[in-house]
Write an enzyme that holds these catalytic residues in place. Sequence first.
Site, PDB file in Angstrom:
ATOM      1  N   ASP A  31       0.862  -1.174   0.000  1.00 11.74           N
ATOM      2  CA  ASP A  31       0.000   0.000   0.000  1.00 11.74           C
ATOM      3  C   ASP A  31       0.902   1.229   0.000  1.00 11.74           C
ATOM      4  O   ASP A  31       1.607   1.477   0.977  1.00 11.74           O
ATOM      5  CB  ASP A  31      -0.912  -0.003   1.231  1.00 11.74           C
ATOM      6  N   GLU A  82      -1.418  -1.313  -5.894  1.00 12.04           N
ATOM      7  CA  GLU A  82      -2.645  -0.687  -6.358  1.00 12.04           C
ATOM      8  C   GLU A  82      -2.379   0.069  -7.644  1.00 12.04           C
ATOM      9  O   GLU A  82      -1.293   0.603  -7.842  1.00 12.04           O
ATOM     10  CB  GLU A  82      -3.115   0.339  -5.327  1.00 12.04           C
ATOM     11  N   ASP A 101      -3.572   1.650   6.486  1.00  7.72           N
ATOM     12  CA  ASP A 101      -2.697   1.199   5.406  1.00  7.72           C
ATOM     13  C   ASP A 101      -2.373  -0.284   5.513  1.00  7.72           C
ATOM     14  O   ASP A 101      -2.233  -0.980   4.507  1.00  7.72           O
ATOM     15  CB  ASP A 101      -1.409   2.029   5.384  1.00  7.72           C
TER      16      ASP A 101
END
Length: 411
Positions: free
Chosen positions: A169, A265, A347
């Site tokens: 993340d 991501e 996170d």
Amino acid sequence: MKANLSQREAEKTYGITGDDLTPSVSWSLYSLRKDWNAVKDTVSPWWGECSKEAFNTGLDQLARALKNWGDSRKGKRRGRPVGFPRFKSKRKARPSIRFTTGAIRCEAGHAVLPRLGRIKLHERAALGDARVLSASVRFERGRWFVAFTVEHDVHRPAPTRPDIAAGIDLGVKTLAVVATSTGETFEVPNPRHLGKALRKVRRLSRTASRRRGPDRRTRQEPSNRWRRADAARNRALGKVADQRRDVIHKLTTRLAATYGTVVIEDLYVAGMVRNRRLARHVADASFGEIRRQLTYKTGWHGGTLIVADRWFASSKTCSECGAVKTKLALSERQWTCTTCGTVLDRDVNAAVNLARPAASGADSNGRGADRKTGLARQVAVKRQPGRTAPTVRETGTVPRQRGTASEEAHS
Ligand SMILES: [Zn+2]
């Protein structure tokens, strides 16, 4: 606007009109060079004093720029429209030259370049038995740099934990939170070099702004005092950039060398940078660069990079029970699940979500596009880095920490 201007310029310069997309002058490097050779004696009788690569570099770049512009206009090129090449003043352009032929070597702290001869380097660099393809020299922030493109066999071992997936993340508060499919999590702190050094840069900018700088309108040349202040500011900014590059390279190398599968991501960086409050920090953390490096480094080590779909709600999904929240403000730093009561760092929760589908659906085939991820329908495998044999033919930039493939030094 830009395209129109380019069109007009093109019409004026090359007699292209209306729908006729083929220029009357050939724009290939070959013919540009031919034209140049025909006129160089009259245009610049001093040409012999320079390496022929100096002219070739410029012509090569011009040929590429013209091709990109042409392809863009004909719709053969993806991405933003490419404008017509603009004139580059020697005062504003970054001086650079690429040597492609002749005696190019790097040995014991010296670089040997055609026409320039032996040049002492600040770094003690040597290329060993790598085959040199070209050397690019550029002037940046008061220093000359040389970068070699080489062909060299580099052995990069398989990831040390091939069966483990790591979800990454990327954040602003911390550079990255990593969660593995075995349940470990750790943080990589954001160095915020820019934030720290920004005060110095601001101070130097103020100094520069009090001095007589260049004025485009009146064509006022900058004063020497301004030039000095400007150079100092650029050095401060440059140092920030160097430190940031170092941290990011270390992070991506570590991830690619350790985990068999790395999941990140698909952050919409362009959109995030437009959000002004986030912009500086996002740019600082260089998300796009991290993804780029992970792409090629996982390829080197034979790992797999999975880019989770942009709309996969990694932050809004509970990593324990799978419940999805519809809303989660950016200010909520803690994940508190309303369904199962799990309390986690925001996170960490996101990273765990990223690591999970990769682990459960993992197979060793590495061609993500055809396989089912097995979980979390929102996860779409977007792309895979090309699988590369341990012997890599390298042409672009190569990691500095290996010390063999690319050497950059300044003198
Ligand atoms: Zn829950």
